[in-house]
Write an enzyme that holds these catalytic residues in place. Structure first.
Site, mmCIF file in Angstrom:
data_model
loop_
_atom_site.group_PDB
_atom_site.id
_atom_site.type_symbol
_atom_site.label_atom_id
_atom_site.label_comp_id
_atom_site.label_asym_id
_atom_site.label_seq_id
_atom_site.Cartn_x
_atom_site.Cartn_y
_atom_site.Cartn_z
ATOM 1 C CB VAL A 1 1.243 7.695 18.982
ATOM 2 C CG1 VAL A 1 0.024 7.857 18.088
ATOM 3 C CG2 VAL A 1 0.857 7.008 20.282
ATOM 4 C CD GLU A 2 3.463 12.999 17.225
ATOM 5 O OE1 GLU A 2 2.616 13.767 17.712
ATOM 6 O OE2 GLU A 2 4.690 13.275 17.166
ATOM 7 C CG HIS B 1 18.288 10.647 23.425
ATOM 8 N ND1 HIS B 1 18.244 11.506 22.349
ATOM 9 C CD2 HIS B 1 17.565 11.243 24.422
ATOM 10 C CE1 HIS B 1 17.529 12.575 22.671
ATOM 11 N NE2 HIS B 1 17.099 12.430 23.927
ATOM 12 C CB VAL C 1 2.864 3.865 14.245
ATOM 13 C CG1 VAL C 1 1.896 3.006 13.437
ATOM 14 C CG2 VAL C 1 3.849 2.997 15.018
ATOM 15 C CE1 TYR D 1 -3.382 -2.696 0.129
ATOM 16 C CE2 TYR D 1 -2.873 -3.020 2.452
ATOM 17 C CZ TYR D 1 -3.538 -3.414 1.303
ATOM 18 O OH TYR D 1 -4.368 -4.508 1.331
ATOM 19 C CG HIS E 1 -34.735 4.072 3.895
ATOM 20 N ND1 HIS E 1 -34.378 4.171 5.223
ATOM 21 C CD2 HIS E 1 -35.465 5.190 3.626
ATOM 22 C CE1 HIS E 1 -34.873 5.270 5.744
ATOM 23 N NE2 HIS E 1 -35.531 5.924 4.798
ATOM 24 C CD GLN F 1 11.669 19.525 26.937
ATOM 25 O OE1 GLN F 1 11.551 20.047 28.041
ATOM 26 N NE2 GLN F 1 12.448 18.488 26.721
ATOM 27 C CB SER G 1 -13.592 -16.293 -7.466
ATOM 28 O OG SER G 1 -13.741 -17.463 -6.690
ATOM 29 C CB SER G 2 -9.039 -19.200 -5.826
ATOM 30 O OG SER G 2 -9.871 -19.448 -4.703
#
Length: 437
Positions: free
Chosen positions: A312-313, A72, A315, A5, A145, A216, A266-267
């Site tokens: 987190v960031e 670090h 990723v 992707y 609907h 900071q 489809s297989s």
């Protein structure tokens, strides 16, 4: 993000080499600002600029090797720069903290990432616009609907998509402005060791705004806005993809994803032609929404900072931008090559024998003075004959004595004219595209 992707141009923004180049650029811009402020010798800047050089995968591997000891990443980078530059490197990072480098470099990366996404978005909008005008008068059944409602045109459906994509563009532009912000305010953001003038010079040189006030770190509501804009973009793409999936269903088959030579559906079942691109986009949109939630969780940090946002960031930064880029290009290709079947649309329009014109009859009776609820009863009972007895709606109407007291057969037949539902397409297109042809 997995290679499946990922597109190269976006992925390159997040490579280790690209990250260290940006860290270098921030450090050199900061040293230049210090020199301009009289806080560092110009000779040190010239030496650092001359010796800093570019970065290779081998350099990245060396920095990672140092990090195994330092635990670090920024210190490992600065240690590498000391090895490469020599004594003048002691002027790098003077009065700065790690987040000065990390947050300012991240702003550069996200800014460049959203610029690529905006380019992709323009391709999508162009494809949707082209197909909208192509099918401006292509009648198809509108559904609410999931049930037949009244006729629309396929071009009208796409005009709605184009308008929505315009809002996505506006959000991305605003998010770009919010995220393109750097800081060189030092530990806890007080400028105790470097004056604000240095930060202003650094950000101006790098094409960023400086944070009016920072702790900071740059405050994470900015990042949350960015990832939310991507999530909303993904939600819109999913909405369009779900519609295509519905239109490709065997019982509907009004539009279909491209099916290329040699492609297999489809297989097990050789006849299958599945909406795999749209289903893929639906799945990837779920990821973007999750990343937005993660970004919002990052807003609340302890006191002046902690590093709960950092993992987190690492990723969501690459993953969200790479996925958004991939999704837009995939959807652009899908729209450019989408197969549209006007004859099938016409066939579906006729499935219910004209009952979809019921509102026209209701309104006409009201205009002629009949109480709305009484008119509703007349029209509905004739429509129900189609569902329950298989009686043609128009023929049922023409045989209804109560209706014939209010309308002539010619007036009843006129309520079935197909052009009625497309008569304002020019107005809609002028509103959305600024032109009708």
């Amino acid at each position: 993000m997995i290679p499946r992707y990922s597109r190269q141009e976006m992925s390159n923004l997040w490579s280790d080499v690209a990250r260290y180049r940006r860290w270098r650029d921030v450090e050199l811009a900061a040293l230049e600002g210090m020199v301009e402020a009289g806080l560092a010798p110009r000779e040190a800047l010239e030496d650092c600029v001359a010796r800093a050089g570019d970065f290779t995968p081998e350099d990245a591997a060396r920095i990672e090797d140092i990090e195994r000891t330092t635990k670090h990443d920024v210190i490992a980078f600065l240690t590498f720069m000391e090895e490469r530059v020599g004594p003048s490197a002691r002027w790098l990072h003077l009065g700065m903290t790690s987040s000065d480098v990390l947050d300012t470099a991240l702003a550069l990366t996200l800014r460049d990432a959203v610029d690529l996404i905006l380019q992709d978005l323009e391709r999508v909008r162009a494809a949707v616009e082209k197909r909208a005008f192509e099918h401006k008068h292509t009648l198809q059944m509108g559904r609410s609907h999931g049930i037949h409602a009244e006729p629309v045109t396929f071009g009208h459906k796409l005009a709605i998509w184009y308008d929505e994509l315009g809002r996505a563009r506006t959000r991305l532009l605003h998010a770009r402005e919010s995220i393109a912000v750097g800081k060189i305010s030092g530990a806890v953001g007080t400028f105790a060791h470097l004056p604000p003038a240095v930060e202003e010079r650094v950000c101006a040189k790098l094409g960023l705004k400086h944070a009016p006030a920072s702790s900071q770190v740059v405050q994470r509501d900015r990042h949350a806005e960015f990832f939310t804009a991507l999530a909303l973009l993904g939600a819109s793409i999913e909405k369009f993809a779900v519609e295509i999936r519905h239109l490709q269903r065997t019982e509907v088959r009004e539009a279909e994803e491209p099916f290329t030579a040699g492609q297999k559906g489809s297989s097990a079942m050789p006849h299958k032609r599945n909406p795999i691109l749209s289903e893929n986009l639906t799945g990837l949109a779920r990821l973007l929404r999750g990343y937005a939630v993660s970004a919002m969780e990052d807003v609340a940090l302890w006191h002046e900072r902690d590093i709960s946002h950092s993992s987190v960031e690492r990723v969501i930064g690459p993953d969200a931008t790479i996925l958004a880029d991939f999704m837009l290009v995939r959807f652009a290709r899908l729209m450019e090559d989408l197969r549209v079947y006007p004859e099938q649309m016409k066939k579906n329009l006729e499935l219910l024998g004209g009952v979809v014109n019921s509102q026209r009859l209701l309104l006409e009776l009201a205009r002629k003075g009949m109480d709305r609820q009484a008119a509703y009863v007349i029209v509905q009972r004739n429509a129900m004959k189609l569902y329950e007895q298989g009686v043609d709606f128009r023929q049922a109407l023409l045989a209804d004595a109560d209706l014939l007291k209010m309308m002539t057969p010619e007036e009843i037949n006129d309520c079935f004219s197909p052009g009625y539902h497309t008569r304002h397409m020019d107005d809609i297109f002028r509103r959305v595209f600024g032109r009708s042809e």
